[in-house]
Design a protein around this motif. Structure first.
Motif, mmCIF file in Angstrom:
data_model
loop_
_atom_site.group_PDB
_atom_site.id
_atom_site.type_symbol
_atom_site.label_atom_id
_atom_site.label_comp_id
_atom_site.label_asym_id
_atom_site.label_seq_id
_atom_site.Cartn_x
_atom_site.Cartn_y
_atom_site.Cartn_z
ATOM 1 N N ILE A 260 -10.158 4.602 10.994
ATOM 2 C CA ILE A 260 -8.905 3.984 11.432
ATOM 3 C C ILE A 260 -8.540 2.823 10.504
ATOM 4 C CG2 ILE A 260 -7.765 2.737 13.304
ATOM 5 C CD1 ILE A 260 -9.484 4.346 15.264
ATOM 6 N N TYR A 261 -9.547 2.058 10.083
ATOM 7 C CA TYR A 261 -9.298 0.998 9.104
ATOM 8 C C TYR A 261 -8.744 1.577 7.806
ATOM 9 C CZ TYR A 261 -11.478 -2.919 11.612
ATOM 10 O OH TYR A 261 -11.756 -3.931 12.499
ATOM 11 N N LEU A 262 -9.273 2.728 7.413
ATOM 12 C CA LEU A 262 -8.780 3.376 6.191
ATOM 13 C C LEU A 262 -7.309 3.765 6.346
ATOM 14 C CD1 LEU A 262 -9.287 4.564 3.385
ATOM 15 C CD2 LEU A 262 -10.084 6.673 4.502
ATOM 16 N N ILE A 263 -6.951 4.266 7.529
ATOM 17 C CA ILE A 263 -5.546 4.612 7.791
ATOM 18 C C ILE A 263 -4.673 3.358 7.700
ATOM 19 C CG2 ILE A 263 -3.933 5.438 9.549
ATOM 20 C CD1 ILE A 263 -6.187 7.285 10.555
ATOM 21 N N SER A 264 -5.168 2.249 8.262
ATOM 22 C CA SER A 264 -4.419 0.990 8.192
ATOM 23 C C SER A 264 -4.196 0.561 6.753
ATOM 24 C CB SER A 264 -5.179 -0.113 8.948
ATOM 25 O OG SER A 264 -5.301 0.186 10.318
ATOM 26 N N ILE A 265 -5.232 0.685 5.942
ATOM 27 C CA ILE A 265 -5.124 0.294 4.532
ATOM 28 C C ILE A 265 -4.104 1.166 3.803
ATOM 29 C CG2 ILE A 265 -6.388 0.258 2.336
ATOM 30 C CD1 ILE A 265 -8.881 -0.548 4.022
ATOM 31 N N ILE A 266 -4.129 2.464 4.105
ATOM 32 C CA ILE A 266 -3.164 3.381 3.493
ATOM 33 C C ILE A 266 -1.732 3.001 3.899
ATOM 34 C CG2 ILE A 266 -2.351 5.780 3.461
ATOM 35 C CD1 ILE A 266 -5.287 6.631 3.731
ATOM 36 N N LEU A 267 -1.561 2.628 5.161
ATOM 37 C CA LEU A 267 -0.235 2.191 5.626
ATOM 38 C C LEU A 267 0.202 0.920 4.910
ATOM 39 C CD1 LEU A 267 -0.522 2.871 9.478
ATOM 40 C CD2 LEU A 267 0.801 4.168 7.798
ATOM 41 N N PHE A 268 -0.739 0.001 4.665
ATOM 42 C CA PHE A 268 -0.417 -1.210 3.896
ATOM 43 C C PHE A 268 0.121 -0.845 2.518
ATOM 44 C CE2 PHE A 268 -3.801 -4.022 6.152
ATOM 45 C CZ PHE A 268 -2.988 -4.109 7.256
ATOM 46 N N ILE A 269 -0.593 0.063 1.856
ATOM 47 C CA ILE A 269 -0.229 0.432 0.480
ATOM 48 C C ILE A 269 1.128 1.120 0.447
ATOM 49 C CG2 ILE A 269 -0.890 1.855 -1.501
ATOM 50 C CD1 ILE A 269 -3.817 1.370 -0.666
ATOM 51 N N ILE A 270 1.351 2.050 1.391
ATOM 52 C CA ILE A 270 2.644 2.748 1.447
ATOM 53 C C ILE A 270 3.764 1.755 1.736
ATOM 54 C CG2 ILE A 270 4.003 4.452 2.720
ATOM 55 C CD1 ILE A 270 1.414 6.005 3.206
ATOM 56 N N GLY A 271 3.527 0.856 2.696
ATOM 57 C CA GLY A 271 4.543 -0.150 3.030
ATOM 58 C C GLY A 271 4.864 -1.043 1.854
ATOM 59 N N LEU A 272 3.827 -1.473 1.131
ATOM 60 C CA LEU A 272 4.044 -2.339 -0.026
ATOM 61 C C LEU A 272 4.825 -1.604 -1.110
ATOM 62 C CD1 LEU A 272 3.390 -5.128 -1.201
ATOM 63 C CD2 LEU A 272 1.325 -4.152 -2.197
ATOM 64 N N LYS A 273 4.528 -0.342 -1.291
ATOM 65 C CA LYS A 273 5.253 0.460 -2.277
ATOM 66 C C LYS A 273 6.731 0.554 -1.928
ATOM 67 C CE LYS A 273 5.903 3.461 -5.621
ATOM 68 N NZ LYS A 273 5.912 3.034 -7.050
ATOM 69 N N LYS A 274 7.021 0.775 -0.658
ATOM 70 C CA LYS A 274 8.413 0.908 -0.235
ATOM 71 C C LYS A 274 9.161 -0.426 -0.275
ATOM 72 C CE LYS A 274 8.005 5.087 2.586
ATOM 73 N NZ LYS A 274 8.947 5.845 1.748
ATOM 74 N N LEU A 275 8.443 -1.536 -0.212
ATOM 75 C CA LEU A 275 9.090 -2.843 -0.302
ATOM 76 C C LEU A 275 9.661 -3.101 -1.693
ATOM 77 C CD1 LEU A 275 6.599 -5.132 1.660
ATOM 78 C CD2 LEU A 275 8.927 -4.544 2.332
ATOM 79 N N GLY A 276 9.285 -2.279 -2.666
ATOM 80 C CA GLY A 276 9.753 -2.473 -4.030
ATOM 81 C C GLY A 276 11.164 -1.992 -4.287
ATOM 82 N N HIS A 277 11.817 -1.396 -3.274
ATOM 83 C CA HIS A 277 13.188 -0.912 -3.473
ATOM 84 C C HIS A 277 14.024 -1.280 -2.259
ATOM 85 C CE1 HIS A 277 16.571 1.776 -4.276
ATOM 86 N NE2 HIS A 277 16.089 1.902 -5.507
ATOM 87 N N PRO A 278 15.239 -1.812 -2.470
ATOM 88 C CA PRO A 278 16.070 -2.255 -1.339
ATOM 89 C C PRO A 278 16.341 -1.170 -0.307
ATOM 90 C CG PRO A 278 16.981 -3.050 -3.412
ATOM 91 C CD PRO A 278 15.887 -2.105 -3.771
ATOM 92 N N GLU A 279 16.481 0.077 -0.748
ATOM 93 C CA GLU A 279 16.830 1.158 0.177
ATOM 94 C C GLU A 279 15.692 1.470 1.151
ATOM 95 O OE1 GLU A 279 17.598 4.946 -1.633
ATOM 96 O OE2 GLU A 279 19.189 5.399 -0.196
ATOM 97 N N THR A 280 14.451 1.255 0.717
ATOM 98 C CA THR A 280 13.297 1.595 1.555
ATOM 99 C C THR A 280 12.545 0.378 2.066
ATOM 100 O OG1 THR A 280 11.902 1.767 -0.435
ATOM 101 C CG2 THR A 280 12.987 3.783 0.333
ATOM 102 N N ALA A 281 13.022 -0.831 1.749
ATOM 103 C CA ALA A 281 12.276 -2.048 2.086
ATOM 104 C C ALA A 281 12.086 -2.212 3.593
ATOM 105 C CB ALA A 281 12.989 -3.267 1.514
#
Length: 462
Positions: A9-30
């Protein structure tokens, strides 16, 4: 079996962090990225609460109470904070993150047994979390004061470079001394805490207001590193990875902000501009030409291309919705309207992007510095609204200027420039803007929102 499930479950949380951070890099997906990262954090918190931990059975009331109070504060702040105060809120919340790492380190130092020593990896990690968390806490509070204005030019340190260097060396030497002691002396660690808190103050105090966007991103990276240190103390992988992600992204952003200002991080930290800058001479004849709403409305309506340069003054006037209305009106008349965004415009990284997104300005209309400068010569009118240092020609013309060498928006290469401003006051760097006296420049004085509303009325009548 349960322990293995926790790790997954911690691994899933970490993956969600990474995906969220990636999407924060563009205004349309932030926005979606923010929700994904928040979901990852929520999942990590829930799992941690239900993870068996010796001696923690009586702490749930405190944990739940803390979550409720913190959530209430965050909800009210998010609803009530003005866009002009967003940098202050970010700085304050960032400081609270540093305070968490600091308090975790203090608690762990106090809980160490009578035979414990700091001369090991655990001790080094705890000292690191204490030091970094303390810097982030008091440094962010000072940054908050500078952004809010009540600490601007009110506290001047003599020879700040020597003070900071000396204090840092003392902290390093004292930390080494604590690690050589056979057992932990909690009272001596409180001295390290006091030194670290003072260093956070002396570290940020000399840095001028014009460098605050860089300071905010730097302190954000410190908070991430402090969280990673706290995660190492508890052997909590999601805290470690989350902290590393925040620290790394904050460091990258700091480097990008320094690049946008054509300055090194050392130059920002040691030399900072905006705290004590003096007026810089210019060969330009200081003649101001005023514009009228009716004349400007005619120029705008019959222009082919218009660029809008937003700055902190736009946020102060809360005119983001009004300028979007003017943009839509001109677009309906066949005018190509876009926004030129300087990386350090405003009081924090991405301030103008957030401001315009709140008004539903489409991200495709936002031009970054280099792209905007390519469009300048073919632009019929540039509207500078509340921006100052990021369009100041002194950055290219005057080697004595504190902002010399900083890349700016070359608005003077456009066919016409109109600056919407309350008066002739200097920008956050503390110097007069030579753009105001340019051959192609006219000034439209007044509150930005009121001036734009007048332009809307005039354009509708032309």
């Amino acid at each position: 079996m349960w322990n293995l499930s926790i790790e997954y479950i911690y691994l899933i949380s970490i993956i969600l962090f990474i995906i969220g951070l990636k999407k924060l890099g563009h205004p349309e997906t932030a926005r979606k990225g923010n929700l994904i990262a928040a979901a990852g954090m929520g999942l990590a918190i829930i799992v941690t609460l239900f993870t068996p931990l010796e001696g923690a059975s009586n702490n749930y009331l405190w944990v739940v109470a803390g979550m409720l109070v913190g959530s209430a504060i965050g909800f009210v702040a998010a609803k009530k904070v003005l866009m002009t105060k967003m940098p202050e809120m970010v700085s304050l919340f960032n400081g609270l993150g540093g305070a968490c790492s600091m308090l975790i380190a203090i608690v762990e130092l106090n809980n160490m047994g009578p035979e414990a020593s700091l001369g090991n990896a655990q001790g080094l990690t705890t000292i690191f979390a204490l030091f970094i968390g303390s810097i982030s806490f008091t440094g962010s509070i000072i940054a908050y004061g500078k952004l809010d204005g009540f600490l601007r030019d009110t506290l001047v340190l003599p020879a700040p470079q020597f003070i900071n260097t000396g204090l840092l060396l003392v902290i390093i030497a004292y930390s080494g001394y604590l690690m050589t002691l056979p057992v932990v002396d909690f009272n001596l660690t409180l001295i390290l805490l006091a030194l670290s808190l003072v260093y956070g103050v002396t570290f940020v105090t000399p840095i001028g207001g014009g460098d605050m966007p860089v300071v905010i991103s730097l302190l954000n990276s410190f908070t991430g590193l402090g969280a990673a240190g706290a995660g190492l103390i508890y052997d909590n992988k999601v805290m470690v990875v989350g902290g590393i992600l925040v620290g790394a992204s904050g460091t990258i952003l700091t480097i990008l902000m320094c690049k946008a200002m054509n300055r090194s991080l050392i130059n920002v930290v040691i030399g900072g501009f905006g705290s004590s800058a003096k007026a810089v001479g210019s060969s330009r004849e200081e003649i101001v030409k005023e514009a009228t709403p009716s004349d400007l409305a005619i120029q705008l309506k019959y222009a082919s291309k218009v660029l809008i340069v937003p700055g902190y003054g736009l946020a102060v006037a809360q005119a983001q919705h009004t300028i979007h209305e003017l943009e839509q009106m001109l677009e309906n008349e066949g005018v190509n309207v876009r926004y030129a965004i300087h990386p350090v415009a405003g009081r924090m990284p991405g301030h103008m992007n957030v401001l315009l997104a709140e008004a539903d300005v489409h991200y495709d209309k936002l031009l970054e510095l280099e792209d905007a400068n390519k469009e300048m010569q073919s632009t019929d009118m540039v509207l500078v609204i509340g921006a100052n240092d990021v369009v100041n020609p002194a950055a290219k013309e005057d080697p004595a200027s504190p902002i010399f060498g900083m890349p700016i928006l070359d608005v003077e290469t456009a066919k016409n420039v109109t600056v919407l401003k309350r008066g002739m006051s200097a920008g956050y760097a503390g110097i007069q803007n030579q753009l105001f006296f340019g051959d192609k420049t006219k000034m439209l004085f007044g509150d930005a929102k009121s001036s734009i509303n007048k332009l809307i009325d005039e354009v509708s009548q032309v």
